[in-house]
Motif scaffolding. Structure first.
Motif, short mmCIF file in Angstrom:
data_model
loop_
_atom_site.label_atom_id
_atom_site.label_comp_id
_atom_site.label_asym_id
_atom_site.label_seq_id
_atom_site.Cartn_x
_atom_site.Cartn_y
_atom_site.Cartn_z
N SER A 120 45.97 43.92 39.68
CA SER A 120 46.13 43.79 38.24
C SER A 120 45.45 44.96 37.56
CB SER A 120 45.60 42.46 37.74
OG SER A 120 44.28 42.29 38.17
N SER A 121 45.97 45.31 36.42
CA SER A 121 45.43 46.44 35.69
C SER A 121 45.64 46.23 34.21
CB SER A 121 46.12 47.73 36.15
OG SER A 121 45.67 48.82 35.37
N HIS A 145 33.69 47.60 48.61
CA HIS A 145 32.78 47.31 49.71
C HIS A 145 31.32 47.40 49.22
CE1 HIS A 145 31.05 48.17 53.90
NE2 HIS A 145 31.64 46.99 53.99
N LYS A 181 41.93 40.84 50.05
CA LYS A 181 42.65 39.99 51.02
C LYS A 181 44.16 40.05 50.82
CE LYS A 181 39.03 36.68 51.95
NZ LYS A 181 38.53 35.38 51.59
N ASN A 232 39.85 42.85 57.06
CA ASN A 232 39.03 42.02 56.18
C ASN A 232 37.67 41.70 56.78
OD1 ASN A 232 40.52 41.20 53.66
ND2 ASN A 232 42.08 40.81 55.19
N LEU A 279 41.92 45.98 39.18
CA LEU A 279 41.26 44.98 40.01
C LEU A 279 42.15 44.74 41.24
CD1 LEU A 279 38.82 43.02 40.11
CD2 LEU A 279 40.31 41.32 39.08
N PRO A 325 42.46 42.69 44.72
CA PRO A 325 41.97 41.69 45.66
C PRO A 325 42.21 42.16 47.10
CG PRO A 325 43.98 40.92 44.57
CD PRO A 325 43.72 42.29 44.05
N ALA A 340 41.32 49.61 33.45
CA ALA A 340 40.62 48.86 34.50
C ALA A 340 41.64 48.44 35.54
CB ALA A 340 39.91 47.66 33.91
N GLU A 386 34.88 43.69 54.90
CA GLU A 386 34.00 42.51 54.75
C GLU A 386 34.33 41.77 53.46
OE1 GLU A 386 29.89 43.35 56.50
OE2 GLU A 386 30.59 45.34 55.95
N SER A 387 35.60 41.42 53.34
CA SER A 387 36.10 40.90 52.07
C SER A 387 35.58 39.50 51.73
CB SER A 387 37.62 40.93 52.04
OG SER A 387 38.14 40.14 53.06
N GLY A 388 34.94 38.83 52.70
CA GLY A 388 34.25 37.58 52.36
C GLY A 388 33.12 37.85 51.38
N LYS A 426 37.33 47.61 42.50
CA LYS A 426 37.48 47.72 41.05
C LYS A 426 37.48 49.17 40.63
CE LYS A 426 34.61 43.65 40.80
NZ LYS A 426 33.27 43.14 40.56
N PRO A 438 35.07 40.68 47.82
CA PRO A 438 36.49 40.29 47.75
C PRO A 438 37.39 41.23 46.95
CG PRO A 438 35.13 38.82 46.42
CD PRO A 438 34.19 39.72 47.14
N THR A 439 36.80 42.08 46.09
CA THR A 439 37.67 42.93 45.27
C THR A 439 37.19 44.37 45.26
OG1 THR A 439 36.35 42.44 43.31
CG2 THR A 439 38.31 41.10 43.64
#
Lengths: 179, 307
Positions: A48-49, A122, A65, A79, A61, A63, A59, A84-86, A92, A89-90
């Motif tokens: 999304s932007s 990250h 995953k 991941n 964003l 995600p 901006a 290490e998307s846990g 930016k 997660p995003t």
């Protein structure tokens, strides 16, 4: 008294109208890693932007995953072991168009603009400067950009055993149509 | 509201609209476009811990081949048997996930020439956000056919050669490095040794892993039985025959992930490899040194690509 209320009301409305924002929820970000051993590609269509036409602020964003790979296991390793998307997660981006002079949606045209800001991924933030192509056609704004990201700039560690398979230098493509 | 405060309200509204900084743009995106539910993933590296299944299964359209070895025990002429290699037990499996939630497979185990078919199915996934689920729950069901030839003249029909195992895998990824699971397990033998033996044995598998690096993890697994059967010990002349309960399987290992492979190296007291022999017909004891070095190796092939 009544006049001043009307004044501030019209002021407020004026601000609201001029704070014209364009946004999208299905921008595309893809990346490509090329080594003699293996090519890896992934695409994310859930980016999304938002763009503020008033001041040229942007901006993005992403995600993490939502990056889709050809191989399910690759996606899991991306991941789990690399992004290490846990925990993160995003990705930016926040920034603005340098020397912004306004964009007129009513006029078709192509512009090469410079985007400056901060990219966070990250858990690491880096300054980010990049040329983007902006196309305006039929009242819609389309943005395109290609750039290289170094995994090492974002503390994304590629183990020695995987260096032949995964490139540190990743070719990133962004495609967004705003409404 | 008196007119004056109304005015202030409008002024504040006007000002706040003007304060649209870049961070507010991002906040706006975060509020509207992030996924509502986040699912846990990679709770384990492999589809098995050692002998227990994990809640993991290969992705949709992925074929997995596994090779499982349990070498001879440390206390059985270990060096003479070339470090247990000469008397190793082997199991091979091939499985495929036609759906993201379903995995189907076939296996062969050297011990008692056993053939088996199994299904693994995801029931719930651990998630947070709009949909919150503290654990992942996955079912595993398998049927085993023992094809061993006997020269004792007793006819064994298909029915008595069958056994069944059901596992309900309740797993949780606590942190990126720590995962654990409890696995209520039901092992059913159509034929048991004596009329006093239980055809159905209940066990409760317990397993945990700790990731020491991104590619390596330490695993431990213990499968206590609630109603274990017993087996007759070799008789010593002059002494009355005695029996002993089958042992609970205990294994400690390390997972090594290398892209398309997962290597699992471990020490276990169970050599039978296939579930019915490992969980409720295991004669190996840790205390008596009946320890077997073993490994599980998996390789995946993407048959149907994403997109």
């Amino acid at each position: 008294m009544k006049k001043s209320i009307i004044l501030s009301l019209s002021l407020a409305l004026g601000f609201a109208a001029s704070a014209q924002k364009l946004s999208t929820r299905n921008a595309e970000v893809s990346f490509f890693s090329e080594t003699p051993v293996e090519n890896i590609a992934a695409t994310n269509k859930q980016v999304s932007s938002i763009l503020n036409l008033e001041n040229g602020e942007f901006a993005f964003l992403v995600p993490i995953k939502a990056f889709l790979f050809e191989k399910a296991l690759m996606q899991e390793h991306f991941n789990e072991n690399y992004m290490e998307s846990g925990q993160f997660p995003t990705a930016k981006f926040t920034g603005k168009i340098a020397e912004y002079k306004g964009l007129d949606l009513k006029k078709d045209g192509s512009y090469k603009l410079k985007l400056v800001g901060t990219m966070t991924m990250h858990g690491v933030s880096n300054e980010f400067k990049q040329n983007v192509m902006v196309n305006i056609k039929d009242g819609k704004l389309h943005l395109e950009s290609d750039f290289i990201i170094l995994a090492s700039d974002y503390d994304i560690e590629i183990p020695a055993a995987k260096e032949d398979n995964i490139s540190n230098s990743l070719e990133v493509k962004v495609n967004a149509t705003y409404e | 509201m008196p007119p004056m405060s109304k005015l202030y309200f409008l002024l504040i509204l006007a000002l706040s609209l003007n304060l649209s900084a870049q961070d507010d743009l991002l906040a706006e995106l975060e509020a509207t476009s992030l996924p509502d539910t986040e699912y846990a993933f990679a709770t384990w590296k492999g589809t098995k811990v050692v002998n227990l299944q994990t809640n993991e299964m290969p992705g949709e359209g992925v074929l997995q081949y596994t090779i499982l070895h349990r070498f001879g025990a440390f206390n059985q002429d270990f060096v003479y048997n070339f470090f247990g290699l000469d008397n190793a037990q082997v199991r091979l499996t091939l499985d495929y996930s036609p759906k993201e939630w379903l995995n189907l497979g076939l296996g062969h185990t050297g011990f008692r020439k056993t053939y088996d078919a199994f299904a693994k199915y995801r029931l719930f996934r651990q998630s947070k956000g709009e949909k919150t689920m503290p654990v992942s729950i996955t079912g595993f069901s398998s049927v085993y056919y023992e094809n061993q030839k006997y020269n004792d003249g007793i006819v064994r029909n298909t029915n008595v050669r069958l056994s069944f195992v059901n596992e309900l895998i309740i797993a949780r990824k606590f942190t990126p490095n720590i995962s654990a699971q409890i696995v209520p397990t039901l092992i059913h033998y159509n034929l048991v040794e004596t009329p006093n033996d239980n055809n159905t044995v209940f066990a409760l598998g317990l397993a945990a892993r700790y990731k020491i690096t991104k590619m390596h993890a330490i695993t431990i697994e213990y499968v206590p039985q609630f109603n274990p059967n017993s087996y007759q010990l070799p008789t010593v002349t002059g002494e009355a025959p005695s029996t002993e309960n089958f042992s609970n399987a205990l294994s400690i290992g390390i997972d090594i992930e290398t892209g398309g492979h997962v290597f699992q190296l471990f020490v276990t007291n169970a050599q039978g490899v296939a579930e019915p022999y490992v969980f409720a017909q295991n004669t190996g004891s840790w205390l008596e040194g009946d320890l077997h070095f073993g490994f599980n190796i998996s390789r995946v092939f993407t048959i149907k690509k994403n997109k």
